[in-house]
Design a protein around this motif. Sequence first.
Motif, short mmCIF file in Angstrom:
data_model
loop_
_atom_site.label_atom_id
_atom_site.label_comp_id
_atom_site.label_asym_id
_atom_site.label_seq_id
_atom_site.Cartn_x
_atom_site.Cartn_y
_atom_site.Cartn_z
N VAL A 105 0.91 -1.10 0.13
CA VAL A 105 -0.06 -0.03 -0.07
C VAL A 105 0.75 1.23 -0.03
O VAL A 105 0.48 2.21 -0.65
N VAL A 128 -3.06 5.26 1.52
CA VAL A 128 -4.51 5.20 1.23
C VAL A 128 -4.82 6.75 1.22
O VAL A 128 -4.23 7.73 1.76
N SER A 156 -10.67 5.62 2.55
CA SER A 156 -10.39 4.22 2.41
C SER A 156 -10.68 3.60 3.55
O SER A 156 -10.90 4.31 4.76
N TYR A 216 -9.06 1.06 5.17
CA TYR A 216 -7.70 0.22 5.42
C TYR A 216 -7.80 -1.01 6.11
O TYR A 216 -7.29 -2.10 5.80
N VAL A 228 -8.10 -2.03 -1.42
CA VAL A 228 -8.54 -1.22 -0.29
C VAL A 228 -9.92 -0.63 -0.54
O VAL A 228 -9.90 -0.03 -1.47
#
Length: 793
Positions: free
Chosen positions: A713, A719, A723, A725, A760
């Motif tokens: 990621v 992110v 998101s 995550y 994600v």
Amino acid sequence: MQKRPFRTPLSMVLAMCATALFLCTTPAVAQGTTPFLTQIRNLTPKQQINYVLEARKRGYSLPQLEGLAKAQGATLEDLSLLRTAWSDSQTGGVGEGLQENLQDKGTRSFGNEPQMFDFFEEESDIFGSGFFANKNITETPQFYVATPAGYRLGPSDEITIDVWGASENRYEVTLSRQGVVRIDRLKPMYLSGLTLAAAERKIRNEFSSIYTGLSPDSPNESKVYLDVNLQKARSIVVNITGSVEAPGTYTISGFSSVLNALYAAGGPTENGSYRNISILRNGKEITSIDLYDFFVKGNYPSFFLNDQDVIVVAPHHKRITVEGAFKNTGRFETLENETIEDLLSYTGGFSSTAYKKAVYVDRVVELQREIIKIEQKAYVTAQLSDGDTVEAKNVTDKYTNRISVSGEVYLPGNYPFKETPTLSALLKSASGLTPNAYAEAAILYRSNQGFVNEVKTIDLAEIVNNTQDVQLQPNDSLVVISMENINPEKTVTIQGKVNEPGEVPFFKGMTARDLILIANGFQDRANTDQIELYTNVTEEQTNKRVDARWFSLAEAKEVELAPSDLMVVRLKPGYQSTTFVRLEGQVTRPGTYPIIKEDYTIYDLFHDAGGVLDGANLKGVSIERSITKETQENIEDTADSLNFFFKDDTKIKIGVDFEKVLSKKGDHPDNILLKSSDLVLFPKEDSTISILGEVQRETATPYDNSISLREAVIRAGGVKRSSDYKNAYVVYQNGDVRGTKNFLFFRIRPKLEPGAIVVVPLKEQRERISIQETIGLTSAIASLTLLVRSLTQ
């Protein structure tokens, strides 16, 4: 000094409307000064068409645009260009790009409000108004036709004088403002007001002084001939006023008739006259035109206009509304002393179903109305009043002497009572009964005062044998019933492994072999040694409902069938059709393979295909399997609460770690049994990791043993705020999906493998409580607190 309030003249309002109308035209036009409709001739053809497309997109019709143009004093050329652009935009002459502009829904206003032109769109029922509403008609006359005999020359007309024979010459001259032409060696000739034939005689007479061969008695060798033609007709300016849609000054061709000019002005208004159109010349009325002569009799007004003529359309005389059983209905105009007979000629007469011996007039008499009946003999003398409504009645659909017969006769239909006073006479007229007729009972319906109030059952056999007859009455109706309705068709059914299974008619003496032949024989692998036959025996009052028996094909000819029997031909015992699977990817021999045993597994398929090629990813093997209809129905029946929904081509993907299967020589849970139509895929090794979803940049990164989900990621830029995550998951090459696991206070992320995809997801949006909802919730809690306190005290 008090200022007067500003008032906008009507002409200025119309000009402002036209200006607004062009605000949405093409960029090339919009960059400069916005053109008026009278300037359409200055646009390119493409710009003209684009302008029309914009107008159509905003909801404008061709009559509305013509109304604006005429209000601005547009010429016939402007109107002709407008109509041509409109026609081209409908036939696709501008290409696809401009057509898309028409479908695009913009936000800018186009012109003024559309309702100001509603009168253009409403279809008027005034007789003759359809002529002026027809957009396929042009007010511009044809120029490349012979000069009409009644056309009179005038200033600005261009003529040619051709001389040939012993001498040849050509003169092209134009009539001056005084109507005179001048030719060398000849005195001025005044031709204005003369027809072309009269002008030719006058020119011939003058030319004979310089061309002696024009004389009738000249010898043939010196003969000279002369011909005069109109090369170009003059343009004239006429004024159209009175009760017309667009009064004003118009520049038209000298060939134009009164009809052409009126069409350019939009025709008479709702209250305008079609029968009293005056032509003024030099302040005096020189003729009057009745358009009904053209609309009804086809007599085209051959009167030609001169420059500065004035056309005056007077208000209508008597407006008569025609309704009912006429060939043409609507509102018609009548003159003084015209009668019902004249009105009938304008409507085209009565319709085929009209009662022609009288018409009924609804007339205003002082403060009231009255209905007047006018007999046929008074049509010639009965005059009409303004506002009358004339109606012709339709005759009733009731009969006074009809006898009808339907059903199983050769000639069903209606017959006159005088020719068929009895049932025997009616059957004779209908050419008798058909073979399918049920002669023992027919139904006779008898009507009285328009209602069927009596039904009789008749034995037609007695009528046919002349042992009995029945007297009929007007409007009687006989229905002869078919035997098929009395004795319903009997059937037998054959199902199973035959070529044409289904239900077939039963015939007396029918055997099982007959039914097999009707079904076009057996299919492959049919069990002909044990054919099953089921017979309904409930009528025999036994405990059994169905009697079953078995026989072979050789015995079928001896087995007699009964109505409603069911014959079943089954598959040979133990036979199963061959099923197949398909193998694709990095294998030695890809293709289709049969399932050769009940416990055929992916490990067996691997060996049958000769193993895999170099570079195959054994951990990424997958099986794609279709969910059968049966399985879908079972799932839907047992899990309705889950709202499962399947498409016809629903497929699932099963991940297989074939590396473990191979190491255990097939003794592993991932060694899956294969089913019919399975697709087994051995993918190629993929040395990358893909990162998708709510990351800063979706990307792929090289795989190495140390890379984790978090590191992958980070390589995608991290992110986004949107998101989720903590719920990120991994999709492996074989289709398996693994998510994040929680153990105590730790999150265990799934490990990555070559070819894996890190996803994600998007964070679920929660609705925030508004201020109003917060206030309402606070008030509710406060009220509840007060209630609890009052209860505890």
